[in-house]
Scaffold this motif. Structure first.
Motif, PDB file in Angstrom:
ATOM      1  N   LEU A 166      28.144  58.522  61.732  1.00 23.88           N
ATOM      2  CA  LEU A 166      27.422  59.160  62.825  1.00 23.88           C
ATOM      3  C   LEU A 166      27.708  60.654  62.901  1.00 23.88           C
ATOM      4  O   LEU A 166      26.809  61.460  63.174  1.00 23.88           O
ATOM      5  CB  LEU A 166      27.769  58.488  64.167  1.00 23.88           C
ATOM      6  N   GLY A 167      28.980  61.020  62.665  1.00 23.46           N
ATOM      7  CA  GLY A 167      29.330  62.446  62.680  1.00 23.46           C
ATOM      8  C   GLY A 167      28.565  63.217  61.620  1.00 23.46           C
ATOM      9  O   GLY A 167      28.075  64.330  61.869  1.00 23.46           O
ATOM     10  N   GLY A 168      28.427  62.606  60.431  1.00 26.53           N
ATOM     11  CA  GLY A 168      27.679  63.259  59.355  1.00 26.53           C
ATOM     12  C   GLY A 168      26.207  63.399  59.692  1.00 26.53           C
ATOM     13  O   GLY A 168      25.582  64.438  59.419  1.00 26.53           O
ATOM     14  N   ILE A 169      25.622  62.339  60.276  1.00 25.81           N
ATOM     15  CA  ILE A 169      24.200  62.384  60.652  1.00 25.81           C
ATOM     16  C   ILE A 169      23.966  63.475  61.694  1.00 25.81           C
ATOM     17  O   ILE A 169      23.002  64.248  61.612  1.00 25.81           O
ATOM     18  CB  ILE A 169      23.747  61.013  61.191  1.00 25.81           C
ATOM     19  N   ARG A 170      24.855  63.555  62.691  1.00 24.61           N
ATOM     20  CA  ARG A 170      24.690  64.549  63.753  1.00 24.61           C
ATOM     21  C   ARG A 170      24.797  65.964  63.197  1.00 24.61           C
ATOM     22  O   ARG A 170      23.986  66.850  63.518  1.00 24.61           O
ATOM     23  CB  ARG A 170      25.759  64.327  64.838  1.00 24.61           C
ATOM     24  N   GLY A 171      25.822  66.186  62.345  1.00 20.38           N
ATOM     25  CA  GLY A 171      26.005  67.518  61.767  1.00 20.38           C
ATOM     26  C   GLY A 171      24.835  67.931  60.892  1.00 20.38           C
ATOM     27  O   GLY A 171      24.351  69.068  60.960  1.00 20.38           O
ATOM     28  N   ALA A 172      24.346  66.977  60.071  1.00 18.61           N
ATOM     29  CA  ALA A 172      23.226  67.273  59.188  1.00 18.61           C
ATOM     30  C   ALA A 172      21.964  67.577  59.995  1.00 18.61           C
ATOM     31  O   ALA A 172      21.178  68.473  59.641  1.00 18.61           O
ATOM     32  CB  ALA A 172      22.975  66.093  58.253  1.00 18.61           C
ATOM     33  N   ALA A 210      17.965  71.394  62.094  1.00 16.93           N
ATOM     34  CA  ALA A 210      17.267  72.046  63.208  1.00 16.93           C
ATOM     35  C   ALA A 210      17.339  73.569  63.080  1.00 16.93           C
ATOM     36  O   ALA A 210      16.357  74.274  63.345  1.00 16.93           O
ATOM     37  CB  ALA A 210      17.869  71.593  64.537  1.00 16.93           C
ATOM     38  N   ARG A 211      18.504  74.094  62.663  1.00 18.95           N
ATOM     39  CA  ARG A 211      18.650  75.551  62.523  1.00 18.95           C
ATOM     40  C   ARG A 211      17.831  76.085  61.349  1.00 18.95           C
ATOM     41  O   ARG A 211      17.234  77.160  61.419  1.00 18.95           O
ATOM     42  CB  ARG A 211      20.124  75.903  62.311  1.00 18.95           C
ATOM     43  N   SER A 212      17.812  75.336  60.255  1.00 11.57           N
ATOM     44  CA  SER A 212      17.099  75.817  59.066  1.00 11.57           C
ATOM     45  C   SER A 212      15.582  75.773  59.251  1.00 11.57           C
ATOM     46  O   SER A 212      14.857  76.633  58.723  1.00 11.57           O
ATOM     47  CB  SER A 212      17.503  74.987  57.841  1.00 11.57           C
ATOM     48  N   LEU A 213      15.116  74.770  60.018  1.00  8.85           N
ATOM     49  CA  LEU A 213      13.669  74.691  60.254  1.00  8.85           C
ATOM     50  C   LEU A 213      13.203  75.806  61.185  1.00  8.85           C
ATOM     51  O   LEU A 213      12.136  76.382  60.992  1.00  8.85           O
ATOM     52  CB  LEU A 213      13.305  73.325  60.851  1.00  8.85           C
ATOM     53  N   ASP A 214      14.008  76.061  62.190  1.00 13.29           N
ATOM     54  CA  ASP A 214      13.727  77.155  63.135  1.00 13.29           C
ATOM     55  C   ASP A 214      12.269  77.117  63.611  1.00 13.29           C
ATOM     56  O   ASP A 214      11.581  78.135  63.639  1.00 13.29           O
ATOM     57  CB  ASP A 214      14.050  78.519  62.490  1.00 13.29           C
ATOM     58  N   ASP A 215      11.823  75.911  63.922  1.00 15.09           N
ATOM     59  CA  ASP A 215      10.437  75.733  64.361  1.00 15.09           C
ATOM     60  C   ASP A 215      10.444  74.871  65.617  1.00 15.09           C
ATOM     61  O   ASP A 215      10.880  73.706  65.584  1.00 15.09           O
ATOM     62  CB  ASP A 215       9.626  75.060  63.249  1.00 15.09           C
ATOM     63  N   PRO A 216       9.961  75.401  66.772  1.00 17.52           N
ATOM     64  CA  PRO A 216      10.015  74.659  68.040  1.00 17.52           C
ATOM     65  C   PRO A 216       9.337  73.297  67.972  1.00 17.52           C
ATOM     66  O   PRO A 216       9.728  72.363  68.684  1.00 17.52           O
ATOM     67  CB  PRO A 216       9.292  75.586  69.027  1.00 17.52           C
ATOM     68  N   LYS A 217       8.313  73.143  67.128  1.00 19.16           N
ATOM     69  CA  LYS A 217       7.597  71.872  67.121  1.00 19.16           C
ATOM     70  C   LYS A 217       8.431  70.732  66.516  1.00 19.16           C
ATOM     71  O   LYS A 217       8.121  69.559  66.727  1.00 19.16           O
ATOM     72  CB  LYS A 217       6.278  72.012  66.369  1.00 19.16           C
ATOM     73  N   TYR A 218       9.493  71.092  65.714  1.00 16.87           N
ATOM     74  CA  TYR A 218      10.377  70.058  65.159  1.00 16.87           C
ATOM     75  C   TYR A 218      11.612  69.808  66.035  1.00 16.87           C
ATOM     76  O   TYR A 218      12.341  68.853  65.817  1.00 16.87           O
ATOM     77  CB  TYR A 218      10.837  70.448  63.750  1.00 16.87           C
ATOM     78  N   LYS A 219      11.845  70.702  67.004  1.00 16.33           N
ATOM     79  CA  LYS A 219      13.043  70.585  67.833  1.00 16.33           C
ATOM     80  C   LYS A 219      13.061  69.263  68.609  1.00 16.33           C
ATOM     81  O   LYS A 219      14.111  68.646  68.814  1.00 16.33           O
ATOM     82  CB  LYS A 219      13.146  71.765  68.798  1.00 16.33           C
ATOM     83  N   GLU A 220      11.888  68.825  69.054  1.00 19.57           N
ATOM     84  CA  GLU A 220      11.818  67.572  69.802  1.00 19.57           C
ATOM     85  C   GLU A 220      12.358  66.406  68.981  1.00 19.57           C
ATOM     86  O   GLU A 220      13.106  65.555  69.492  1.00 19.57           O
ATOM     87  CB  GLU A 220      10.362  67.295  70.196  1.00 19.57           C
ATOM     88  N   PHE A 221      12.028  66.395  67.679  1.00 16.63           N
ATOM     89  CA  PHE A 221      12.454  65.291  66.820  1.00 16.63           C
ATOM     90  C   PHE A 221      13.945  65.356  66.511  1.00 16.63           C
ATOM     91  O   PHE A 221      14.629  64.325  66.497  1.00 16.63           O
ATOM     92  CB  PHE A 221      11.633  65.290  65.525  1.00 16.63           C
ATOM     93  N   THR A 222      14.451  66.554  66.248  1.00 16.81           N
ATOM     94  CA  THR A 222      15.892  66.674  65.969  1.00 16.81           C
ATOM     95  C   THR A 222      16.717  66.369  67.222  1.00 16.81           C
ATOM     96  O   THR A 222      17.807  65.789  67.126  1.00 16.81           O
ATOM     97  CB  THR A 222      16.227  68.084  65.436  1.00 16.81           C
TER      98      THR A 222
END
Length: 369
Positions: free
Chosen positions: A153-159, A164-176
């Motif tokens: 779980l720690g790995g999934i959360r960190g990844a 989320a930071r690399s995408l830097d796109d508000p439309k994907y923030k909801e999913f992350t």
């Protein structure tokens, strides 16, 4: 050379765990020891002089029992009856008993000695030992699964955070955010499955203090729509326990009871929900294979629809629940806390009456190390 110790034989008999009864030649009760008083739930003062057949006979064998008792009185021939059913307070209990003639030195005043061994208690001990073993195995299995869940779980959360930071796109923030929130929920569930790592902090506790705390919390949470009845024995001794953990156990059971009474809308409309908090002393009670002369008993009773029959035997196992939104961990954790206190919880349930009974030894040296 030490002087021989003078023993009061009545004191000796009263400290036996075997139930002993003396019956006179008219088949009236002459004496009961302490274990027999506990078995029949009656004092010697009250029982003395009453016909033994009021207790000892099964519903269908009055003549046979009476004949057998008189035969032993006249011939001195002892006999044993196995798996006999006797009625105590309108409840059947199963016993083995032996009847023999007691030589009193007075031929005109013979007495019958009746020794009774309650089979229900032996069956309960065997069932309890089996349950404790299964509960421990289940707890170990659940803890192992919880550890295996937490590791990735720690790995999934960190990844997910890096994604989320690399995408830097508000439309994907909801999913992350959904992934991170669900990971956090799973981690909290795994922590609950692992249980508390904090050791109990034992102190002398009056059990009515945590009970009153829980009663106040439940009354406030339900806005006093639940009738709460107190039936306390204020003479109970203090127990050596962790006050906060007792509150956790009692609150968990009370919350379950309130949910059972209120979630079923039809039942809630037809009945006035009532929670009964009762405290008593229980005599000669066996916990974890050890017989205690007396333990503190705390009953939490509700008039809800009851625990489903198919899970009543496994209600304290991890992940066993009848509620759609339940985790099935609360009662398992509560039972584990009671085991740390060398106590236990039992459940009896029929529609309209469910009782969770907490048993706590009150001797100062009972606590699990």
């Amino acid at each position: 050379m030490d002087q021989p110790i003078s023993i009061d034989y009545r004191l000796l008999v009263d400290n036996l765990t075997t139930a002993i009864m003396l019956v006179d030649s008219n088949l009236n009760i002459y004496y009961l020891n302490t274990a027999c008083e506990a078995m029949f739930d009656i004092s010697l003062l009250r029982a003395s002089g009453t016909p033994v057949l009021n207790i000892l006979q099964a519903p269908t064998d009055e003549f046979k029992t009476k004949e057998s008792l008189y035969n032993t009185l006249h011939t001195g021939q002892p006999y044993t009856r196995r798996e006999a059913t006797i009625i105590v307070n309108f409840k059947d209990i199963h016993v083995d008993y032996t009847v023999s003639l007691l030589n009193t030195g007075k031929p005109t005043h013979p007495l019958l000695l009746i020794e009774l061994n309650q089979r229900d208690r032996m069956l309960k001990i065997s069932r309890e030992e089996n349950y404790i073993q299964q509960h421990q195995v289940a707890r170990q299995l659940i803890r192992g699964v919880a550890h295996e869940i937490k590791n990735p779980l720690g790995g999934i959360r960190g990844a997910t955070q890096l994604l989320a930071r690399s995408l830097d796109d508000p439309k994907y923030k909801e999913f992350t955010d959904i992934i991170i929130n669900e990971v956090d929920r799973l981690r909290n569930l795994a922590d609950t499955m692992l249980g508390s790592r904090q050791l109990p902090s034992y102190e002398l506790v009056n059990v009515h203090e945590p009970l009153e705390r829980v009663r106040s919390l439940i009354a406030n949470q339900t806005k006093k729509k639940i009738k709460i009845t107190r039936d306390y024995d204020l003479s109970l001794p203090e127990v050596l326990a962790d006050r906060d953990q007792l509150i956790q156990v009692m609150l968990n059971i009370c919350v379950n009871a309130v949910q059972a009474m209120t979630e079923n809308k039809d039942f809630f409309i037809e009945h006035q929900p009532e929670l009964i908090l009762r405290t008593r002393i229980q005599r000669l009670y066996t916990i974890n294979g050890a017989i205690h002369r007396s333990v503190v008993r705390i009953d939490i009773q509700d008039n809800g629809p009851g625990v489903p029959e198919d899970i009543i035997e496994s209600v304290f196992y991890p992940l066993v629940t009848s509620r759609a939104k339940g985790t099935g961990l609360g009662l398992s954790i509560a039972q584990n806390i009671m085991h740390q206190h060398n106590g236990m919880i039992e459940c009896q349930s029929v529609p309209g009456k469910t009782v969770f009974s907490l048993f706590l030894p009150w001797e100062s040296d009972h606590v699990a190390k």
